[in-house]
Motif scaffolding. Sequence first.
Motif, short mmCIF file in Angstrom:
data_model
loop_
_atom_site.label_atom_id
_atom_site.label_comp_id
_atom_site.label_asym_id
_atom_site.label_seq_id
_atom_site.Cartn_x
_atom_site.Cartn_y
_atom_site.Cartn_z
N PHE A 66 -10.91 3.25 20.09
CA PHE A 66 -9.21 2.50 20.00
C PHE A 66 -10.00 1.89 19.54
CE2 PHE A 66 -8.50 5.58 23.61
CZ PHE A 66 -7.58 6.18 23.17
N GLN A 67 -10.89 1.25 18.39
CA GLN A 67 -10.50 0.28 17.93
C GLN A 67 -10.10 0.67 16.28
OE1 GLN A 67 -14.30 -1.67 18.63
NE2 GLN A 67 -13.71 -3.04 20.80
N VAL A 68 -9.55 -0.18 15.80
CA VAL A 68 -9.62 0.44 14.13
C VAL A 68 -10.36 -0.03 13.31
CG1 VAL A 68 -8.20 -0.94 12.71
CG2 VAL A 68 -7.10 -1.22 14.19
N SER A 69 -10.62 1.34 12.58
CA SER A 69 -12.04 1.54 11.54
C SER A 69 -11.43 1.48 10.24
CB SER A 69 -12.56 3.13 12.05
OG SER A 69 -11.97 4.16 12.34
N GLU A 70 -9.98 2.13 9.53
CA GLU A 70 -9.84 1.99 8.60
C GLU A 70 -8.59 1.04 8.52
OE1 GLU A 70 -9.82 5.51 5.03
OE2 GLU A 70 -9.33 5.93 7.87
N LEU A 71 -7.59 0.62 8.04
CA LEU A 71 -7.21 -0.23 7.27
C LEU A 71 -6.62 0.66 4.70
CD1 LEU A 71 -4.42 -2.16 8.24
CD2 LEU A 71 -5.88 -4.00 7.06
N LEU A 72 -5.35 1.02 5.78
CA LEU A 72 -4.32 1.73 4.40
C LEU A 72 -3.73 0.90 3.86
CD1 LEU A 72 -5.44 5.75 5.21
CD2 LEU A 72 -7.21 4.56 4.04
N ILE A 73 -3.22 0.20 2.43
CA ILE A 73 -2.43 -0.36 2.00
C ILE A 73 -2.01 0.56 0.83
CG2 ILE A 73 -1.51 -2.76 0.91
CD1 ILE A 73 -2.63 -2.97 3.48
N THR A 74 -1.00 1.12 0.31
CA THR A 74 -0.13 1.64 -0.45
C THR A 74 1.30 0.86 -0.52
OG1 THR A 74 0.74 3.08 1.72
CG2 THR A 74 -1.31 4.27 0.24
N GLY A 75 1.44 1.20 -2.20
CA GLY A 75 2.94 0.97 -2.73
C GLY A 75 2.71 -0.61 -3.28
N ASN A 76 1.76 -1.14 -2.96
CA ASN A 76 1.28 -2.41 -4.28
C ASN A 76 0.60 -2.53 -4.71
OD1 ASN A 76 -0.93 -0.99 -2.96
ND2 ASN A 76 -1.48 -3.65 -2.67
N GLY A 77 1.33 -3.14 -6.43
CA GLY A 77 0.87 -3.22 -7.33
C GLY A 77 1.18 -4.75 -7.75
N ILE A 78 1.72 -5.60 -7.79
CA ILE A 78 1.22 -6.70 -8.13
C ILE A 78 0.01 -8.00 -6.80
CG2 ILE A 78 2.31 -8.91 -8.18
CD1 ILE A 78 5.43 -8.19 -8.97
N VAL A 79 0.29 -7.76 -5.44
CA VAL A 79 -0.23 -8.14 -4.75
C VAL A 79 -1.60 -7.51 -4.23
CG1 VAL A 79 -0.48 -9.06 -2.06
CG2 VAL A 79 1.89 -8.97 -3.49
N ALA A 80 -2.54 -7.77 -4.63
CA ALA A 80 -3.88 -7.24 -3.87
C ALA A 80 -3.79 -6.82 -2.83
CB ALA A 80 -4.80 -7.94 -4.92
N ASP A 81 -4.56 -5.57 -2.38
CA ASP A 81 -5.07 -5.20 -1.23
C ASP A 81 -5.49 -6.02 -0.12
OD1 ASP A 81 -4.40 -2.49 -2.00
OD2 ASP A 81 -6.44 -1.93 -2.16
N GLN A 82 -6.80 -7.11 -0.57
CA GLN A 82 -7.08 -8.41 0.12
C GLN A 82 -6.68 -9.34 0.96
OE1 GLN A 82 -10.09 -7.23 1.24
NE2 GLN A 82 -9.32 -9.04 2.87
#
Length: 334
Positions: free
Chosen positions: A111-127
């Motif tokens: 149950f440890q997080v192995s994938e973090l998905l970011i959607t909907g952003n255009g101005i703010v970087a994923d990192q």
Amino acid sequence: MVKKGIYFIQKLSGRFSTRKNRRYQVKPLWAKNLPGQNDHLSRPRNRVALIKQWLAMKNSRPQQSYRSARKTKKRIVLTGTATIAVTLFLIFFILDGQARLRRAVESITMFQVSELLITGNGIVADQVLKDASGITLYQTSLLVLNKQKLKDRIESVPWIASAEIVRTWPSTVEIAVQENIPLALIHGSAKTGAEFYYMDKNGVSFLPVTPGGNIDFPVVTGLAELPEGSVRQKAFAEVLLFLKKVRGNDPHLPLQSLSEVHVTPEGEMVVYLVDYTFPIFFGNGNTGQKYARLVQVLKALYKKGKGSNLISEIEYIQMDYLQDKVLVAQTGSE
């Protein structure tokens, strides 16, 4: 004489046999002593009396049966066990048991997080959003992840208007964001310590403009110099309405063609275009109608200007010259 002798012998032998039998005779059930009675009992005269004596003996015994005593003992044992368990549980939590339990849950690899998905952003970087989330891959457990706290952390990023958190078991987190879309830049007061702020469609200033930031937006000036009160509020409402109208991007007056919206000390609005320096006086009030008329005026000027460069000769446009009238002043005209 003979008969009298025989009768005497029979009577004597009968007494002897009766005494002998009484020596070995056992008392019948009805003849046993009852509580509070003497040894001497008379034989019941009938069967009913015998039953009553037997019932009296039975009722005089203790009423608790073996089964009832066993249940009582079992209940006491269970109650004592439950009390001991609760006491141990409380002691466990008092002695840092909760932290140990949390660490044990977080250590479950599945149950440890192995994938973090970011959607909907255009101005703010994923990192930037990943850093704000506080999630560490292969360390943060999905079992103890607090969605509300994660949502609050993401929405604390100035460019983010809202965020939605989705957990996909067993080990994926998806963050869907909506960013603040600047409608204009608004000039701040000296008290704010910043020259300009990004303003959204609701008139909320959400982020100061920094060197190197995107400044390709209309600029609103003059509002900060107005005193707090009804004049300022009304002027701000008219400015916001005009910007929303221009946001519709009519081909004769698109948003990118708008340079500045200035508010005078009297609370009246003056508009400037990017390609032309002449002012457009809107006055105060009826901004929706004046916007529609301005679009028609610009459409006519652009059309007539082909080959004659008519719009470049405009000195100013006054939208509130007369009721339902627009004044277009040209250079050199009286």
